[in-house]
Write an enzyme that holds these catalytic residues in place. Structure first.
Site, mmCIF file in Angstrom:
data_model
loop_
_atom_site.group_PDB
_atom_site.id
_atom_site.type_symbol
_atom_site.label_atom_id
_atom_site.label_comp_id
_atom_site.label_asym_id
_atom_site.label_seq_id
_atom_site.Cartn_x
_atom_site.Cartn_y
_atom_site.Cartn_z
ATOM 1 N N HIS A 72 47.374 33.111 32.308
ATOM 2 C CA HIS A 72 47.640 34.462 32.810
ATOM 3 C C HIS A 72 47.864 34.558 34.314
ATOM 4 C CE1 HIS A 72 43.309 34.579 33.825
ATOM 5 N NE2 HIS A 72 43.659 35.518 34.685
ATOM 6 N N GLU A 76 51.387 34.712 39.022
ATOM 7 C CA GLU A 76 50.864 35.410 40.182
ATOM 8 C C GLU A 76 50.491 34.438 41.309
ATOM 9 O OE1 GLU A 76 49.681 38.940 40.123
ATOM 10 O OE2 GLU A 76 49.288 38.747 42.266
ATOM 11 N N ASP A 77 49.817 33.369 40.955
ATOM 12 C CA ASP A 77 49.177 32.549 41.983
ATOM 13 C C ASP A 77 49.773 31.159 42.168
ATOM 14 O OD1 ASP A 77 47.379 34.562 42.505
ATOM 15 O OD2 ASP A 77 45.962 33.875 40.985
ATOM 16 N N ASP A 139 40.326 39.187 31.637
ATOM 17 C CA ASP A 139 40.485 38.746 33.030
ATOM 18 C C ASP A 139 39.542 39.551 33.933
ATOM 19 O OD1 ASP A 139 41.616 37.662 35.402
ATOM 20 O OD2 ASP A 139 43.034 39.341 35.517
ATOM 21 N N ASP A 259 13.913 57.092 24.461
ATOM 22 C CA ASP A 259 14.754 56.260 23.597
ATOM 23 C C ASP A 259 15.647 55.315 24.403
ATOM 24 O OD1 ASP A 259 16.044 58.481 24.447
ATOM 25 O OD2 ASP A 259 17.166 58.841 22.618
HETATM 26 MN MN MN Z 1 42.884 36.262 36.582
#
Ligand code: MN
Length: 722
Positions: A72, A76-77, A139, A259
């Site tokens: 995932h 992005e990275d 995630d 409770d």
């Molecule tokens: Mn992530």
């Protein structure tokens, strides 16, 4: 630490012939792509995708979802492109990873705009393929679990976003366990000191009552066995965030919360659920209004279960949830368990009513351009148990369903609540008893003379409003009683020429106070005002023999002091020498000026003035100590409502003759009702009458009408007060 093999084992346990090769490939791809990267925790980056994949395996998702979990973050990275993913894993995986990546990417002006956009993307993703959102939630869960490694400021903003976006979405998708964990983690970072304090007190409570919890669990298990119901019993502390919310909603502290431990019974069949419920109710007394059947009426997020609250030994209430294994799975995992993810599309089967809300939202988000409005309409649908209302300025107030304008008024300000006379909802005047609906715009109308009444207590649903109303009523009642008690004692003292003020100044009452166990004079006055103590019994102690011989100086002057003035329309009437606050005309008989009246000290409401003929008076007089002689004072131009019942022959035109007779006496008819039975007609009229003489004249004239058999004044015994 999670190893890749753990994930494989887990998937194999629920999908024996899964595509192991896909997962192997995804794992190696991810490891290579993230090679050399390190998380804030100092661990290799790969730990994160592995954990996300493991969470997805816990949700028993398909291998595509788990592969996407592993991959995932590569778009992005890392330098990986979507094309590369397509080449290696095919369109499905590439689209899903792209979807997850897109949700996280934003650059917007305001926080609100950013949130709205995140929501929009989540929604679109849900419709195109729900797995995108499930991966995103997994995630976020792992990121929240490892939030401690981030700098302070970042923690708070991520926790806030989790609380405002991800937890509600998890809730709406029925993923109870994930939602609870997200909320608890966010709570810990958003209100860290409260979180720690609460956790400490819950642990302390558990140390004290832990034994009881164990005993209840054992008893439950034994009883099920005895009745041959296969069921597994669990006892657990509720989530910290849900406890905290409850404490704040009910405005109580942890000491008053019972409770906080809930029991859960997992049975084999629906039949056993109801059987178990019956057994529990035989053993312990159920709390009325706390039995909920979500099996017959599932929640919109698929949740099904029976809930009941029962009272155990020592009066300790506790909650029991009863459901089947399937229902439990859905309660914990919601949509992830419910929906067959072969295709990954929501609404692929149109018969699934539970997805209607989602489709609607998607349609809306196309129409609504203003992110603020979009957020509001979204919240309306994400929290189905709540009602969202607006001030004319656009501020949003959320209430539990069933809330009334009064709840809204007290939400704005205590004084606005106390003086609330009505409300304009969406520009239209509505009665105070009008349940609020989503999207209502409210304007509260106030009047300085308005004050809370007893009925309000049952009208409101928020504890804040109820608490404020009760508090006002109690204070008011105490003040009235104190004032009334003081006047009654002073009158009694005057009657015997006892110098009351002097006695007080000399602290002569101290002995009496301690005898009654009271701290202050006001407390004694209050007791007299409530009718608990008679003024006579107090004053008596200070009367000398000589004063006793010349008692009740019941002269003309004394009488005048007790005269009462009637006023039109107002419930408050005046008693000369007393106080206009403290007397009122009893509703049961509405006495008229001129007729004989009797005053009666009610508990906490002042002096009720009854007609001497009122049927209630006879019942009231069981306590003569509470009777007060009263008289009418000045006659003023006043109109009183009097109800007459007229029995007459059922003849043509007779009612018209009665009405014109009344009109000829310049008397107004407020209300009229008639019915016929066995050749007789009965008319009930409400007339405006000035005084007893006027009433007698009207009554006589009606009786003289040809065909009228009887005229009688009606006393409304139902409204008896005192
Ligand atoms: Mn992530």
């Amino acid at each position: 630490m999670i190893r890749f093999e753990d994930i494989l084992d887990k998937v194999e346990s629920y999908r024996p012939d899964f595509d192991e090769e896909l997962l192997q490939k995804a794992y190696i791809f991810s490891a290579l792509a993230h090679r050399g990267q390190v998380r804030d925790s100092g661990e290799p980056y790969l730990v994160h995708p592995l954990n996300v994949a493991h969470i997805l395996a816990d949700l028993r998702l398909d291998e595509t979802s788990i592969a996407v979990g592993l991959l995932h973050d590569v778009l992005e990275d890392t330098l990986t492109t979507k094309e590369k993913l397509q080449e290696t894993f095919g369109d499905d995986v590439a689209e899903l990873v792209d979807g997850v990546t897109k949700i996280s990417r934003y650059a917007y002006v305001s926080k609100e705009e950013q949130q709205a956009e995140t929501f929009r993307k989540m929604l679109l993703a849900m419709v195109s393929d729900l797995r995108v959102v499930l991966v995103k939630l997994a995630d976020r869960l792992h990121n929240m679990r490892t939030l401690q490694y981030l700098p302070d400021e970042k923690r708070v903003s991520i926790a806030k976003e989790t609380m405002e976006i991800y937890a509600p979405i998890a809730n709406r998708l029925g993923m109870g366990r994930l939602k609870n964990e997200l909320e608890d983690l966010s709570f810990r970072y958003l209100h860290s000191s409260e979180f720690e304090e609460l956790q400490k007190s819950v642990n302390e409570k558990l140390a004290v009552s832990g034994e009881l919890v164990g005993r209840i669990k054992e008893t439950l298990g034994a009883k099920l066995k005895e009745n041959e119901i296969s069921g597994e019993v669990n006892g657990r502390v509720k989530s910290m965030f849900s406890i905290w919310t409850k404490l704040r909603r009910q405005e109580i502290d942890i000491g008053q919360l019972y409770d906080y431990v809930g029991f859960r019974i997992i049975t084999a069949s629906v039949k056993d659920c109801y059987a178990a419920l019956g057994i529990i109710h035989q053993m312990w007394r159920p709390v009325p209004g706390r039995i909920k059947d979500y099996i017959a009426m599932p929640k919109p997020n698929f949740y099904q279960s029976l809930h009941t609250v029962v009272v155990a030994e020592k009066g300790q209430p506790f909650e029991v949830q009863i459901r089947t294994r399937d229902m439990d799975l859905i309660a914990e995992q919601g949509i992830a368990a419910h929906w067959k993810y072969k295709e990954g599309r929501i609404g692929a089967t149109s018969d699934d009513k539970n997805f209607l809300w989602l489709r609607q939202l998607v349609e809306w988000q196309n129409e609504i351009k203003d992110p603020r409005i979009f957020m509001h309409s979204l919240k309306i649908d994400l929290y189905p148990d709540e009602v969202y209302t607006f001030t004319p300025k656009g501020d949003v107030f959320a209430f539990p369903r069933g809330a009334m304008p009064l709840d809204f008024a007290y939400r704005i300000h205590t004084d606005v609540g106390h003086h609330c006379v009505g409300a304009r909802v969406n520009g239209k005047l509505v009665p105070l008893r009008t349940p609020l609906k989503n999207g209502d715009i409210l304007e509260i109308l106030t009047a300085p003379n308005q004050t809370p009444s007893r009925e309000w207590v049952n009208m409101v649903v928020t504890s804040r409003a109820r608490h404020k109303i009760r508090h006002w009523l109690n204070t008011e009642q105490k003040n009235r009683s104190t004032e009334l008690g003081r006047k009654l004692i002073e009158k009694e003292a005057k009657k015997y020429r006892v110098q009351w003020r002097k006695l007080i100044a000399e602290n002569a009452l101290d002995g009496v106070l301690s005898e009654y166990g009271l701290a202050r004079m006001d407390d004694l006055y209050a007791d007299v005002g409530y009718g608990k103590v008679s003024p006579r019994s107090i004053v008596e102690r200070f009367i000398s023999e000589e004063q006793k011989e010349t008692p009740s100086d019941e002269g003309v002057l004394q009488r005048a002091v007790r005269r009462i003035f009637p006023f039109t329309g107002a419930t408050a009437i005046k008693v000369k020498g007393y106080d206009d606050l403290m007397t009122y005309l009893a509703k049961c008989c509405n006495p008229l000026p001129g007729e004989r009246i009797i005053g009666y000290v009610t508990r906490g409401k002042g002096v009720a003035v009854h007609s001497a003929n009122c049927p209630n008076v006879k019942n009231l007089m069981f306590n003569p100590d509470r009777e007060i002689a009263v008289e009418w004072a000045d006659q003023r131009q006043a109109q009183f409502q009097v109800e007459l019942e007229i029995l007459m022959e059922d003849r043509q035109g007779i009612l018209a003759r009665v009405v014109s007779t009344i009109a000829n006496l310049k008397t107004n008819i407020r209300q009229m009702d008639s019915r016929t039975e066995d050749g007789k007609a009965t008319a009930e009229l409400v007339l405006e009458i000035a005084d007893l003489k006027h009433l007698e004249k009207v009554t006589r004239s009606i009786a003289d009408v040809d065909g009228v058999i009887n005229v009688e004044r009606k006393f409304n015994v139902r409204h008896a007060t005192a």
